[in-house]
Design a protein around this motif. Structure first.
Motif, PDB file in Angstrom:
ATOM      1  N   TYR A 108       0.834  -1.209   0.000  1.00 15.59           N
ATOM      2  CA  TYR A 108       0.000   0.000   0.000  1.00 15.59           C
ATOM      3  C   TYR A 108       0.864   1.253   0.000  1.00 15.59           C
ATOM      4  O   TYR A 108       0.595   2.217  -0.713  1.00 15.59           O
ATOM      5  CB  TYR A 108      -0.921  -0.016   1.213  1.00 15.59           C
ATOM      6  N   ARG A 111       2.215   1.857  -3.396  1.00 14.48           N
ATOM      7  CA  ARG A 111       1.205   2.395  -4.311  1.00 14.48           C
ATOM      8  C   ARG A 111       0.959   3.874  -4.046  1.00 14.48           C
ATOM      9  O   ARG A 111       0.861   4.685  -4.973  1.00 14.48           O
ATOM     10  CB  ARG A 111      -0.105   1.610  -4.174  1.00 14.48           C
ATOM     11  N   VAL A 112       0.833   4.233  -2.762  1.00 13.37           N
ATOM     12  CA  VAL A 112       0.567   5.634  -2.418  1.00 13.37           C
ATOM     13  C   VAL A 112       1.735   6.521  -2.838  1.00 13.37           C
ATOM     14  O   VAL A 112       1.548   7.606  -3.404  1.00 13.37           O
ATOM     15  CB  VAL A 112       0.292   5.765  -0.911  1.00 13.37           C
ATOM     16  N   ALA A 114       3.939   5.931  -5.172  1.00 13.11           N
ATOM     17  CA  ALA A 114       3.993   6.021  -6.629  1.00 13.11           C
ATOM     18  C   ALA A 114       2.951   7.014  -7.151  1.00 13.11           C
ATOM     19  O   ALA A 114       3.232   7.828  -8.039  1.00 13.11           O
ATOM     20  CB  ALA A 114       3.779   4.639  -7.250  1.00 13.11           C
ATOM     21  N   GLY A 115       1.725   6.956  -6.572  1.00 12.50           N
ATOM     22  CA  GLY A 115       0.695   7.900  -6.987  1.00 12.50           C
ATOM     23  C   GLY A 115       1.069   9.332  -6.660  1.00 12.50           C
ATOM     24  O   GLY A 115       0.855  10.251  -7.468  1.00 12.50           O
ATOM     25  N   ALA A 116       1.627   9.543  -5.460  1.00 11.55           N
ATOM     26  CA  ALA A 116       2.027  10.899  -5.070  1.00 11.55           C
ATOM     27  C   ALA A 116       3.132  11.427  -5.976  1.00 11.55           C
ATOM     28  O   ALA A 116       3.119  12.596  -6.389  1.00 11.55           O
ATOM     29  CB  ALA A 116       2.485  10.906  -3.611  1.00 11.55           C
ATOM     30  N   ARG A 117       4.093  10.559  -6.296  1.00  7.85           N
ATOM     31  CA  ARG A 117       5.170  10.990  -7.196  1.00  7.85           C
ATOM     32  C   ARG A 117       4.613  11.335  -8.578  1.00  7.85           C
ATOM     33  O   ARG A 117       5.044  12.305  -9.212  1.00  7.85           O
ATOM     34  CB  ARG A 117       6.222   9.891  -7.303  1.00  7.85           C
ATOM     35  N   GLY A 118       3.664  10.527  -9.048  1.00  7.45           N
ATOM     36  CA  GLY A 118       3.076  10.815 -10.348  1.00  7.45           C
ATOM     37  C   GLY A 118       2.327  12.136 -10.353  1.00  7.45           C
ATOM     38  O   GLY A 118       2.442  12.929 -11.295  1.00  7.45           O
ATOM     39  N   GLU A 119       1.534  12.388  -9.288  1.00  6.28           N
ATOM     40  CA  GLU A 119       0.803  13.650  -9.206  1.00  6.28           C
ATOM     41  C   GLU A 119       1.768  14.832  -9.114  1.00  6.28           C
ATOM     42  O   GLU A 119       1.536  15.888  -9.715  1.00  6.28           O
ATOM     43  CB  GLU A 119      -0.133  13.629  -8.000  1.00  6.28           C
ATOM     44  N   GLN A 122       3.185  15.462 -12.496  1.00  8.80           N
ATOM     45  CA  GLN A 122       2.194  16.088 -13.372  1.00  8.80           C
ATOM     46  C   GLN A 122       2.014  17.564 -13.021  1.00  8.80           C
ATOM     47  O   GLN A 122       1.923  18.419 -13.910  1.00  8.80           O
ATOM     48  CB  GLN A 122       0.862  15.354 -13.245  1.00  8.80           C
TER      49      GLN A 122
END
Length: 207
Positions: A108, A111-112, A114-119, A122
């Motif tokens: 988890y 995943r979090v 990775a999502g934060a890095r992607g945001e 962006q």
């Protein structure tokens, strides 16, 4: 598993060789088990315990000058005592659950992150794009101003009138009014007292 490497020592230094070797082996095994964790012994690390116990047995027999060479120690099976086997199984189940929850938490977290890095990437990309857009617009405005200034310096009156007309066009372009010259028509009269020009224009646009 052991053999005799010095018959003289074996015969004269040990009164009861077999019971002595058994006693030394049991004592060494108890010592190694006492300083080891129980779960690895019962599960996957039995060979490590066996190797450590073999070294201790051999060292003790060498001190006795027994003439015995220990070749191998087989630790095929290890079970907890019957009195604590249920508790041991509960502990094992709890440790397995703990390991599973740790793996789920790590997954988890990954995943979090990775999502934060992607945001974040962006957001940075959008900010960079906005910055580039603002800079380009500012540079374009500056270029246009420089061009207008150059034309103004060449012909101030013409440029001033053109700027005035362009400004009035921009301001009055969407205004719902009709402007007529006061001197239009013969005799200086403008238009008939009432003429619904706005309505006529709307009707013509609807057609």
């Amino acid at each position: 598993v052991w053999n005799i490497n010095d018959p003289a020592k074996f015969l004269f230094n040990l009164a009861e060789p077999v019971p002595t070797i058994r006693a030394v082996s049991e004592s060494a095994m108890r010592e190694v088990i006492a300083r080891s964790e129980l779960a690895p012994i019962l599960n996957r690390d039995r060979q490590i315990v066996a190797d450590e116990a073999l070294l201790l047995i051999q060292a003790t027999l060498d001190q006795y000058e027994s003439g015995v060479n220990v070749i191998r120690l087989n630790l095929d099976k290890a079970d907890p005592p019957n009195e604590v086997i249920n508790s041991f199984r509960e502990v094992q189940a709890a440790e397995q659950k703990r390991d599973r929850l740790e793996r789920e938490a790590d997954a988890y977290s990954n995943r979090v992150l990775a999502g934060a890095r992607g945001e974040a990437a962006q957001t940075l990309e959008e900010a960079e794009g906005y910055r580039a857009q603002v800079v380009n617009e500012a540079e374009g405005e500056a270029s246009r101003f420089s061009a207008v200034l150059a034309e103004y310096q060449k012909a101030p009156e013409v440029t001033r009138k053109r700027l005035y007309l362009e400004t009035m066009e921009a301001v009055l372009g969407n205004v719902d009014k009709i402007i007529l010259d006061q001197a239009s028509g013969e005799g200086g009269q403008g238009v008939v007292p009432y003429l619904p020009l706005n309505e006529l224009r709307r009707q013509s646009e609807d057609k």
